[in-house]
Design an enzyme around this catalytic site. Structure first.
Site: not given
Lengths: 385, 267
Positions: A123, A241, A267, A278, A363
């Protein structure tokens, strides 16, 4: 690509990927839709011993390093970044203890985390202190054997669910950032309450709340390190982190590429699979290339951190900046490859695109990452002259 | 301290089953293998009983040397020990010879209070080996268990899954239980157990270790033999077309017309 992982590292990544495949993917859309906190998945991670990767063995963890942590985060993010963020944020709350905690504090708080019985939270952010972390206003006033904390922490991942929060508060307002200190505040401490659950664009399986401290009186042994160390605790925690955030981005982008490429094979338009165009191949080629570059960077920085260098702020920032910008671009293109299908919630890539955005923000925003890198470069090139 | 033995079988991954056109047997070389899915439920139940009441879980398998992988995987879920029964003499065993070999190994292990098996293996699908082991050991068995409750330390209430509902029976230990998927949700492997599993020595017992005469094991000890395995005859030939629906419809219409008078169209 083969990154020459050890057998143990590969085993760890495979185990995390198994959890992503079997336990996370089947319910990720539901968790996102219903904004449900993934307690069941946390329990599965605990049972698989993955809650203590970076926690030393003497406290019940696996005692592994930054690279292993990144491998697990990457694999979990292939399943869902919301779930992986919940998992990662708990380590964010634990780093201050690992880095600066006393033996007693470690004995008390780390084993439940390692066993997965509890989560933690970090926090720092406040309504007026985001990128400008030095502007925090929460205070901690010493009163005999106690500290009394007041203030509001905003957008805290895991708040309310976590058993303890590492809270940064000012013990000396006159010193600004140098007057900040880090405290362990338990969920059940007097004067602790939590704001409503925020409604977010993405990572909706993770929970974000305010931590409200009103005359929160805690024993003085909850101070981490010593008074005035708060800002250093914060910086060191975030440095460690950040490759993790990069790893989340790599996992997310891998998953988006997998979805888009398999879709393109299936598809058919103009009588052929759209993969044969391409225009589509170039999109996929760019996605795959950027992704591999990001993965290589994350692994390289993680290995560098594991070699215990003195300072790695610049490298940590790079390992967050490039992969998270990459994940944003790759998920946008994954939706583009899949066209209307990609935009529909029936397919997972629109969620991936929503989830990707937060990675550029939390972060430390990617603008702050560039500041950190710029500052380090400035120092390096000043020395050279 | 319950002595729990879980019997597992390594089977080919279901989507990859191929038959050897000459010998009519399953092609196992180069085919990815896994633990028979029902056996994972048996293992989970063994682990749960151990966790609730104390004991030791040993996994046992008969198979070629590569079945060791299946045993290591089982150790990764938390089993305490594993034994592999592997010998050229065991090859070609039917369910009788297989169950006899497993039963002798269980005796060599010092017997068991509880033996768990999956209800059947997904390759052979006989569902015979579990009950036969119990017969060889002369202990009771309950097949198709969907729920276990201990009524006393040596008395187990078992719910058996039937086509319509279940029935409940009591069985005294030692006993053998075969389980259905409804009984539990198997856990994930754990990292620490997997690390241990990598190093755990797994003894391999052959014919000599079990004190069985060669004519009672493998093909020689089998009352039945697979004479022929065949896939159901294909029903004509089929083709798969892909493309836009309108194009496919036109193509289909042309093809049907070209098939001539044997195809009759009516409004």
């Amino acid at each position: 690509m083969d990154y020459l992982l050890t057998e143990e590292q590969q085993m760890l990544k495979d185990l995390a990927r198994q959890i992503a495949e079997e336990r996370i993917k089947p319910i990720r859309a539901q968790l996102d839709e219903e904004e449900t906190f993934p307690w069941d998945i946390m329990a599965a991670l605990a049972q698989a011993d993955l809650c203590g990767t970076i926690i030393p063995e003497e406290y019940g963890g696996l005692g592994l390093g930054c690279l292993e942590n990144c491998l697990v985060l990457e694999a979990l993010a292939e399943g869902c970044v919301g779930v992986a963020t919940t998992y990662a944020a708990s380590f964010l709350g634990a780093y201050p203890l690992l880095l600066f905690g006393s033996e007693e504090q470690k004995q008390r708080y780390l084993p439940p985390l390692a066993k997965g019985e509890a989560l933690s939270a970090f926090a720092l952010t406040e309504p007026q202190a985001g990128s400008d972390a030095g502007a925090i206003q929460a205070t901690a006033v010493k009163d005999g054997d106690f500290y009394v904390l007041n203030g509001t922490k905003q957008w805290i991942t895991n708040a309310g669910e976590a058993r303890f929060n590492t809270v940064i508060a000012l013990t000396d307002r006159s010193k600004g950032a140098r007057g900040a200190s880090a405290f362990l505040v338990e969920r059940s401490d007097p004067g602790v309450s939590f704001g409503k659950k925020e409604k977010k664009m993405g990572i909706r399986a993770s929970v974000t709340r305010e931590v409200i401290l009103e005359d929160c009186r805690i024993p003085k042994d909850r101070l981490i390190g010593k008074e005035g160390l708060g800002f250093i605790v914060t910086m060191r925690t975030l440095d460690l982190a950040r490759p993790g955030a990069g790893a989340l981005a790599v996992g997310l982008a891998q998953s988006a590429l997998d979805e888009a490429a398999s879709f393109a094979k299936e598809r058919h338009q103009f009588g052929v699979s759209i993969f044969s165009f391409q225009a589509v191949q170039h999109l996929l080629a760019d996605m795959a290339t950027k992704l591999e570059a990001a993965r290589a960077l994350v692994y390289a920085v993680a290995r560098f951190i594991d070699s215990k260098p003195k300072d790695f702020s610049k490298e940590g920032a790079m390992a967050k900046l490039f992969p998270t910008d990459m994940a944003m671009a790759v998920t946008v293109d994954a939706v583009q490859v899949m066209g209307g299908h990609g935009y529909m919630r029936e397919y997972p890539v629109e969620k991936m695109m929503r989830d990707a955005k937060i990675l550029q923000i939390f972060e430390g925003t990617n603008q702050i990452m560039r500041n950190i890198i710029g500052l380090a470069l400035n120092k390096e090139y000043s020395k050279k002259k | 301290m319950l002595r729990i033995i879980v019997c597992i079988k390594q089977v080919p991954e279901t989507q990859e089953v191929r038959l050897d056109p000459v010998t009519h047997t399953l092609k196992r070389e180069g085919v990815k293998a896994m633990i028979n899915p029902f056996d994972l439920y048996a293992l989970e139940e063994g682990l749960r009983v151990k966790e609730a009441r104390g004991g030791k879980v040993t996994v046992l398998s008969m198979g070629p040397p590569q079945a060791e992988e299946a045993l290591r995987e089982a150790l990764g879920f938390g089993a305490d020990a594993a034994v592999l029964l592997s010998d050229r003499a065991f090859a070609g065993a039917d369910t009788w010879a297989t169950s006899l070999t497993l039963a002798r190994a269980i005796e060599k292990l010092g017997g068991a209070d509880l033996i768990f098996c999956g209800k059947q293996a997904i390759d052979g699908d006989t569902a015979q080996v579990g009950p036969e082991i119990a017969e060889h050991l002369n202990i009771p068995y309950v097949a198709w268990a969907r729920k276990l409750t201990f009524n006393a330390d040596d008395l187990l209430k078992v719910e058996r899954l039937l086509d319509h509902g279940y029935d409940a029976v009591e069985v005294e230990l030692p006993a053998l239980i075969t389980v259905v998927k409804e009984i539990n949700e198997p856990r994930l492997p754990s990292f620490k157990a997997k690390l241990r599993a990598k190093k755990e020595p797994i003894p391999v017992w052959g014919l000599g270790d079990l004190g069985l005469p060669p004519e009672e094991v493998g093909l020689a000890g089998s009352f039945t033999q697979v004479v022929k395995v065949f896939p159901p005859p294909a029903r004509g030939t089929s083709e798969t077309w892909t493309g836009p629906p309108a194009e496919l419809a036109a193509r289909l219409w042309q093809r049907l017309q070209s098939l001539g008078p044997s195809v009759v169209f009516r409004k």
